[in-house]
Design a protein around this motif. Structure first.
Motif, PDB file in Angstrom:
ATOM      1  N   LEU A  46       0.779  -1.215   0.031  1.00 42.48           N
ATOM      2  CA  LEU A  46       0.038   0.034   0.175  1.00 42.48           C
ATOM      3  C   LEU A  46       0.837   1.212  -0.179  1.00 42.48           C
ATOM      4  O   LEU A  46       1.588   1.398   1.142  1.00 42.48           O
ATOM      5  CB  LEU A  46      -0.796   0.033   1.301  1.00 42.48           C
ATOM      6  CG  LEU A  46      -2.156   0.713   1.276  1.00 42.48           C
ATOM      7  CD1 LEU A  46      -3.038   0.830  -0.044  1.00 42.48           C
ATOM      8  CD2 LEU A  46      -2.713   0.830   2.547  1.00 42.48           C
ATOM      9  N   LEU A  47       0.715   2.065  -1.084  1.00 43.12           N
ATOM     10  CA  LEU A  47       1.694   3.082  -1.107  1.00 43.12           C
ATOM     11  C   LEU A  47       0.837   4.273  -1.128  1.00 43.12           C
ATOM     12  O   LEU A  47      -0.449   4.351  -1.447  1.00 43.12           O
ATOM     13  CB  LEU A  47       2.247   2.872  -2.624  1.00 43.12           C
ATOM     14  CG  LEU A  47       3.352   2.102  -2.898  1.00 43.12           C
ATOM     15  CD1 LEU A  47       3.738   1.902  -4.401  1.00 43.12           C
ATOM     16  CD2 LEU A  47       4.146   1.691  -2.102  1.00 43.12           C
ATOM     17  N   GLY A  48       1.422   5.497  -0.973  1.00 44.41           N
ATOM     18  CA  GLY A  48       0.641   6.652  -1.113  1.00 44.41           C
ATOM     19  C   GLY A  48       1.442   7.822  -0.571  1.00 44.41           C
ATOM     20  O   GLY A  48       2.664   7.812  -0.140  1.00 44.41           O
ATOM     21  N   LEU A 201       0.617  -7.598   3.802  1.00 48.13           N
ATOM     22  CA  LEU A 201       0.100  -6.279   3.495  1.00 48.13           C
ATOM     23  C   LEU A 201       1.231  -5.297   4.100  1.00 48.13           C
ATOM     24  O   LEU A 201       1.235  -5.092   5.275  1.00 48.13           O
ATOM     25  CB  LEU A 201      -1.237  -6.054   4.055  1.00 48.13           C
ATOM     26  CG  LEU A 201      -1.750  -4.664   3.658  1.00 48.13           C
ATOM     27  CD1 LEU A 201      -1.661  -4.474   2.221  1.00 48.13           C
ATOM     28  CD2 LEU A 201      -3.295  -4.606   4.347  1.00 48.13           C
ATOM     29  N   LEU A 202       2.032  -4.568   3.259  1.00 47.94           N
ATOM     30  CA  LEU A 202       2.845  -3.736   3.726  1.00 47.94           C
ATOM     31  C   LEU A 202       2.745  -2.257   3.188  1.00 47.94           C
ATOM     32  O   LEU A 202       2.172  -2.007   2.146  1.00 47.94           O
ATOM     33  CB  LEU A 202       4.302  -4.262   3.529  1.00 47.94           C
ATOM     34  CG  LEU A 202       4.927  -4.377   2.402  1.00 47.94           C
ATOM     35  CD1 LEU A 202       5.336  -2.748   1.871  1.00 47.94           C
ATOM     36  CD2 LEU A 202       5.819  -5.147   2.245  1.00 47.94           C
ATOM     37  N   THR A 203       2.980  -1.461   4.134  1.00 44.43           N
ATOM     38  CA  THR A 203       2.950   0.133   3.645  1.00 44.43           C
ATOM     39  C   THR A 203       4.494   0.304   3.403  1.00 44.43           C
ATOM     40  O   THR A 203       5.111   0.100   4.239  1.00 44.43           O
ATOM     41  CB  THR A 203       2.334   1.054   4.650  1.00 44.43           C
ATOM     42  OG1 THR A 203       2.976   1.337   5.534  1.00 44.43           O
ATOM     43  CG2 THR A 203       0.873   0.696   4.866  1.00 44.43           C
ATOM     44  N   THR A 204       4.782   1.381   2.515  1.00 40.71           N
ATOM     45  CA  THR A 204       6.107   1.765   2.365  1.00 40.71           C
ATOM     46  C   THR A 204       6.132   3.080   1.682  1.00 40.71           C
ATOM     47  O   THR A 204       5.309   3.287   0.883  1.00 40.71           O
ATOM     48  CB  THR A 204       7.075   0.893   1.827  1.00 40.71           C
ATOM     49  OG1 THR A 204       8.407   1.171   1.677  1.00 40.71           O
ATOM     50  CG2 THR A 204       6.609   0.553   0.186  1.00 40.71           C
ATOM     51  N   HIS A 205       7.100   3.875   2.098  1.00 44.71           N
ATOM     52  CA  HIS A 205       7.628   5.138   1.235  1.00 44.71           C
ATOM     53  C   HIS A 205       8.427   4.822   0.248  1.00 44.71           C
ATOM     54  O   HIS A 205       8.895   5.749  -0.930  1.00 44.71           O
ATOM     55  CB  HIS A 205       8.161   6.201   2.285  1.00 44.71           C
ATOM     56  CG  HIS A 205       6.593   6.826   2.789  1.00 44.71           C
ATOM     57  ND1 HIS A 205       6.689   7.041   4.263  1.00 44.71           N
ATOM     58  CD2 HIS A 205       5.741   7.548   2.464  1.00 44.71           C
ATOM     59  CE1 HIS A 205       5.860   7.605   4.591  1.00 44.71           C
ATOM     60  NE2 HIS A 205       5.102   7.886   3.514  1.00 44.71           N
ATOM     61  N   ARG A 216       1.396  -7.416  -5.932  1.00 46.73           N
ATOM     62  CA  ARG A 216       0.562  -6.276  -6.550  1.00 46.73           C
ATOM     63  C   ARG A 216       0.500  -5.050  -5.467  1.00 46.73           C
ATOM     64  O   ARG A 216       0.943  -5.179  -4.368  1.00 46.73           O
ATOM     65  CB  ARG A 216      -0.961  -6.804  -6.451  1.00 46.73           C
ATOM     66  CG  ARG A 216      -1.408  -7.835  -7.562  1.00 46.73           C
ATOM     67  CD  ARG A 216      -2.853  -8.042  -7.790  1.00 46.73           C
ATOM     68  NE  ARG A 216      -3.498  -8.454  -6.676  1.00 46.73           N
ATOM     69  CZ  ARG A 216      -4.664  -7.697  -6.219  1.00 46.73           C
ATOM     70  NH1 ARG A 216      -5.218  -6.879  -6.759  1.00 46.73           N
ATOM     71  NH2 ARG A 216      -4.998  -8.030  -5.109  1.00 46.73           N
ATOM     72  N   LEU A 217       0.007  -3.808  -5.894  1.00 45.38           N
ATOM     73  CA  LEU A 217       0.145  -2.818  -5.121  1.00 45.38           C
ATOM     74  C   LEU A 217      -1.024  -1.901  -5.343  1.00 45.38           C
ATOM     75  O   LEU A 217      -1.667  -1.843  -6.492  1.00 45.38           O
ATOM     76  CB  LEU A 217       1.477  -2.013  -5.373  1.00 45.38           C
ATOM     77  CG  LEU A 217       1.672  -1.420  -6.823  1.00 45.38           C
ATOM     78  CD1 LEU A 217       1.290  -0.022  -7.058  1.00 45.38           C
ATOM     79  CD2 LEU A 217       3.220  -1.389  -7.006  1.00 45.38           C
ATOM     80  N   ALA A 218      -1.172  -0.994  -4.425  1.00 42.52           N
ATOM     81  CA  ALA A 218      -2.289   0.201  -4.615  1.00 42.52           C
ATOM     82  C   ALA A 218      -1.836   1.481  -4.077  1.00 42.52           C
ATOM     83  O   ALA A 218      -0.722   1.426  -3.455  1.00 42.52           O
ATOM     84  CB  ALA A 218      -3.726  -0.277  -3.571  1.00 42.52           C
ATOM     85  N   ILE A 219      -1.844   2.493  -4.966  1.00 40.68           N
ATOM     86  CA  ILE A 219      -1.582   3.909  -4.669  1.00 40.68           C
ATOM     87  C   ILE A 219      -2.633   4.514  -4.025  1.00 40.68           C
ATOM     88  O   ILE A 219      -3.837   4.670  -4.547  1.00 40.68           O
ATOM     89  CB  ILE A 219      -0.935   4.433  -5.743  1.00 40.68           C
ATOM     90  CG1 ILE A 219       0.296   3.800  -6.519  1.00 40.68           C
ATOM     91  CG2 ILE A 219      -0.406   5.952  -5.459  1.00 40.68           C
ATOM     92  CD1 ILE A 219       0.818   4.290  -7.678  1.00 40.68           C
ATOM     93  N   MET A 220      -2.586   5.091  -2.878  1.00 42.90           N
ATOM     94  CA  MET A 220      -3.615   5.928  -2.103  1.00 42.90           C
ATOM     95  C   MET A 220      -3.291   7.361  -2.242  1.00 42.90           C
ATOM     96  O   MET A 220      -2.139   7.894  -1.985  1.00 42.90           O
ATOM     97  CB  MET A 220      -3.629   5.361  -0.714  1.00 42.90           C
ATOM     98  CG  MET A 220      -4.672   4.716  -0.064  1.00 42.90           C
ATOM     99  SD  MET A 220      -4.716   4.433   1.599  1.00 42.90           S
ATOM    100  CE  MET A 220      -6.109   5.279   1.858  1.00 42.90           C
ATOM    101  N   HIS A 221      -4.356   8.125  -2.454  1.00 39.49           N
ATOM    102  CA  HIS A 221      -4.080   9.542  -2.283  1.00 39.49           C
ATOM    103  C   HIS A 221      -5.331  10.115  -1.758  1.00 39.49           C
ATOM    104  O   HIS A 221      -6.402   9.704  -2.319  1.00 39.49           O
ATOM    105  CB  HIS A 221      -3.779  10.064  -3.814  1.00 39.49           C
ATOM    106  CG  HIS A 221      -3.588  11.460  -3.694  1.00 39.49           C
ATOM    107  ND1 HIS A 221      -2.433  11.939  -3.301  1.00 39.49           N
ATOM    108  CD2 HIS A 221      -4.133  12.405  -4.690  1.00 39.49           C
ATOM    109  CE1 HIS A 221      -2.509  13.342  -3.647  1.00 39.49           C
ATOM    110  NE2 HIS A 221      -3.428  13.392  -4.636  1.00 39.49           N
ATOM    111  N   ARG A 222      -5.422  11.104  -0.965  1.00 41.05           N
ATOM    112  CA  ARG A 222      -6.484  11.657  -0.257  1.00 41.05           C
ATOM    113  C   ARG A 222      -7.583  10.749   0.113  1.00 41.05           C
ATOM    114  O   ARG A 222      -8.644  10.902  -0.183  1.00 41.05           O
ATOM    115  CB  ARG A 222      -6.970  12.582  -1.144  1.00 41.05           C
ATOM    116  CG  ARG A 222      -6.024  13.701  -1.809  1.00 41.05           C
ATOM    117  CD  ARG A 222      -6.707  14.791  -2.197  1.00 41.05           C
ATOM    118  NE  ARG A 222      -5.767  15.639  -2.625  1.00 41.05           N
ATOM    119  CZ  ARG A 222      -5.856  16.840  -2.903  1.00 41.05           C
ATOM    120  NH1 ARG A 222      -6.908  17.903  -2.721  1.00 41.05           N
ATOM    121  NH2 ARG A 222      -4.898  17.815  -3.413  1.00 41.05           N
TER     122      ARG A 222
END
Ligand SMILES: Nc1ncnc2c1ncn2[C@@H]1O[C@H](COP(=O)(O)OP(=O)(O)OP(=O)(O)O)[C@@H](O)[C@H]1O
Length: 330
Positions: A46-48, A201-205, A216-222
């Motif tokens: 999970l990116l963002g 499930l990981l978050t990363t910058h 797979r990944l997802a990009i989150m924004h707002r």
């Protein structure tokens, strides 16, 4: 007759909302209609952007707090309401473990095992040693938390998430604060766990972390997902880039008579030329042919496909001009 039901996904999120503060202008919607599915055995990143709502969403998925609205299922169960059933099957690596400074590594492990994981009391020491060994901290088991380096604390956070070998592992920025060697070791471990069937499930910058690890990944924004897919799917369609420097004898770029370079976009910054193209091989072939015909050496020639970072920046910029997302700020 087959009476078996398909296995539920590891994580399922639909229409998820999280609001901080009261209704109206005084409150803030950090998660605004998040949809996400993580399949069993998959490594999902999970990116963002900063403040996109990744941590707020992760806390809901981990069952640490109840959503304002929407559905969360982990292994088919509600992680908040059915916490007792879900908690022993998941491992959570928090951004800041914040364990008591005076406890030793081993004491922290035993306490944490009793509090959170599915480890039976009699198996505590063995499970703790196993987890410490996985992150390379077994020889530090008698050291107090306050004496650990920042990187060692991060590895301890990871070890605590691994207690009891969870089916689903949640990692919030797992390699932040690690030196390159410790980061590489963490990546190896995460890959091994995934190979053994653990869902992650990981978050990363770090976009290179997602590129290296994620199925797979997802990009989150707002507060929403703006793109999801494999790394190649997310990058697909983004232009590749060719850059080079013209020799001084060539004169200004405009007078050179470069080939038409179909579908490419050419910009010049002094002698440095950058070509963006959706047809990397064809454009490069045209350029090299042109340079050979004119006896021109292209200094510092660099040709590369779009990176995840370029795709990320373009996707976020596009989202900022999408009517549905404009006004979704504070
Ligand atoms: N307790 C809170 N009260 C009010 N607003 C909050 C609270 N916690 C987070 N927020 C706000 O919610 C938004 C999302 O924060 P969150 O930490 O979930 O984002 P993030 O994607 O994890 O960010 P980062 O990448 O910077 O860690 C931010 O604007 C943040 O300021």
């Amino acid at each position: 007759m087959d009476t078996s039901y398909p296995e539920p996904p590891a994580v399922e999120v639909a229409g998820l909302h999280r609001r901080y503060g009261p209704a109206g202008a005084a409150g803030f919607d950090a998660v605004r209609g998040l949809d996400l599915t993580v399949r069993r055995g998959e490594l999902f990143a999970l990116l963002g952007t900063n403040g996109a709502g990744k941590t707020s969403a992760m806390e809901l998925i981990e069952g640490l707090t109840a959503p304002t609205a929407g559905l969360v299922r982990v292994l088919g169960l509600d992680p908040y309401r059915e916490r007792a059933a879900v908690r022993p099957r998941i491992g959570i690596m928090l951004q800041e473990g914040g364990f008591p400074a005076e406890l030793t590594v081993a004491e922290t492990g035993r306490t944490w095992a009793g509090l959170t994981s599915g480890v039976r009391r009699a198996d505590g020491t063995r499970a703790v040693d196993e987890a410490l060994e996985l992150v390379g901290l077994l020889d530090r088991r008698s050291v107090r938390i306050k004496q650990l380096s920042g990187g060692e604390r991060r590895r301890l956070d990871l070890a605590m998430a691994l207690l009891g070998r969870p089916e689903v592992l949640f990692l919030d920025e797992p390699s932040t604060g690690l030196d390159p060697e410790a980061r590489a070791a963490t990546w190896r471990l995460v890959r091994e766990l995934r190979a053994q069937g653990t869902t992650v499930l990981l978050t990363t910058h770090y976009l290179e972390e997602a590129e290296a690890l994620a199925d797979r990944l997802a990009i989150m924004h707002r507060g929403r997902v703006v793109t999801t897919g494999t790394v190649s799917e997310v990058i697909a369609g983004r232009p590749a880039r060719i850059s080079f420097e013209l020799p001084e004898r060539c004169g200004p770029y405009e007078s050179l008579g470069l080939p038409p370079l179909e579908a490419a976009h050419v910009t010049a910054d002094g002698r440095r030329i950058t070509v963006q193209t959706p047809r990397l091989q064809a454009t490069l072939t045209e350029l090299l042919g042109w340079a050979a015909r004119h006896g021109i050496a292209l200094a510092g020639l660099d040709a590369r496909s779009a990176s995840l970072e370029e795709a990320f920046l373009a996707i976020v910029a596009e989202a900022d001009t999408t009517p549905a997302l404009i006004g979704a700020g504070r």
